[in-house]
Design an enzyme around this catalytic site. Structure first.
Site: not given
Ligand code: VAH
Length: 312
Positions: A6, A33, A50, A140, A144
């Site tokens: 990345g 990628i 990838d 997201y 995480k």
């Molecule tokens: C986002 N820049 O906005 C990232 C970050 C805390 C935000 O993880 O998704």
């Protein structure tokens, strides 16, 4: 040798350049990628890779004799809400592949970025502690938090030397923003210079934990250079830079561009931002590996405007 997966991304691009300065270009293999940052891809060893393909990662490790992997590929918060399946696949399977290579002793050390997105609406909003209620409400953030749990599991059960930081919103000028909710704080500088105005997709008082990229890169490298036994947290470290909201940010820009105006038109990203803390307590990082932020909001604005070639 170091592999950055990345490497064309917001953090990856800057990490590659800094690691090459420290260890020498030939020892730092960049991969992504596609060559979405052609200048970076031309600046040293580069592989098309990838992050979800275990075979490709394995042959890159063998080809270059990789010992350390920085896994910087991920789909960020705003984009992940649009493509949940792809986000989960990319964010999680890339991590399993790299952790498995470390478990199987093919590599020695792993860095993996987490985020303040692991906190949710039920988390204490101010000075959010290292250990607290973690109920992320974004794809997201869920990926995480799950990733943090797996990093700690691989450390405890297989002795994998994986290190991680919960980055705040990162502000940088070398790459264009990539689908993050905090990316308003990058766009605003470009628009202020180009148009003298900015329509912000978060409301004026949305205070979020932020950090200048130079601080984030310095933190990443000092964590990776720290003695393994000084690292007590193997999920991910809270890290704090500076907290501010769009209104405060606009005021620092107006000091350099007096005519700059901002308007507010919150969109779906407001709900994401509202689920995150306003400020972070990073005392474990300070005591265990000597972390200290360097850039306040005034310094960030000066850096961004001058690097984006604005001369007041
Ligand atoms: C986002 N820049 O906005 C990232 C970050 C805390 C935000 O993880 O998704």
């Amino acid at each position: 040798k170091i592999l950055i997966i990345g490497a064309c991304g917001q953090i990856g691009s800057e990490l590659t350049l800094t690691l090459r300065d420290i260890y020498g270009t030939s020892r730092v293999i960049a991969s992504d990628i596609r060559k979405s940052n052609p200048e970076l891809a031309a600046s040293g060893p580069f592989e098309i890779l990838d992050a979800t393909d275990k075979e490709q990662i394995g042959s890159c490790i063998d080809k270059h004799g990789i010992t350390d992997v920085y896994l910087m590929a991920a789909m960020l918060s705003a984009t992940a809400e649009k493509y949940p399946d792809k986000a989960w696949d990319l964010n999680m399977n890339s991590l399993f592949h790299v952790l498995d290579f470390a478990r199987d002793k093919k590599i020695k050390k792993v860095f993996w970025p987490s985020s303040i997105a692991v906190f949710g609406p039920g988390t204490p909003k101010e000075q959010t502690p290292q250990q607290t209620i973690m109920e992320p409400s974004t794809v997201y953030g869920i990926s995480k938090l799950a990733g943090e749990r797996w990093c700690e599991y691989y450390y405890k059960n297989y002795g994998v030397d994986v290190r991680s930081i919960r980055y705040p919103g990162l502000i940088s000028w070398k790459t264009s923003p990539g689908g993050g909710t905090t990316d308003y704080a990058i766009d605003i500088y470009h628009q202020a210079i180009e148009k003298g105005s900015y329509e912000c997709f978060l409301d004026e008082n949305t205070t979020l934990p932020m950090m200048y990229m130079d601080d984030a890169i310095r933190a990443t490298i000092s964590l990776m250079q720290a003695e393994s036994n000084s690292i007590k947290i193997r999920s991910s470290y809270n890290l704090s830079g500076v907290s501010f909201n769009p209104g405060e940010l606009a005021k620092t820009i107006q000091k350099h561009i007096p005519g700059f105006s901002i308007s507010y038109k919150p969109d779906f990203r407001q709900k994401i931002a509202d689920s995150w803390p306003g400020s972070i307590d990073d005392s474990p990082a300070r005591t265990q590996w000597g972390w200290k932020a360097g850039f306040d909001l005034e310094a960030i604005t000066e850096e961004m405007l001058s690097n984006l070639n604005f001369s007041s």
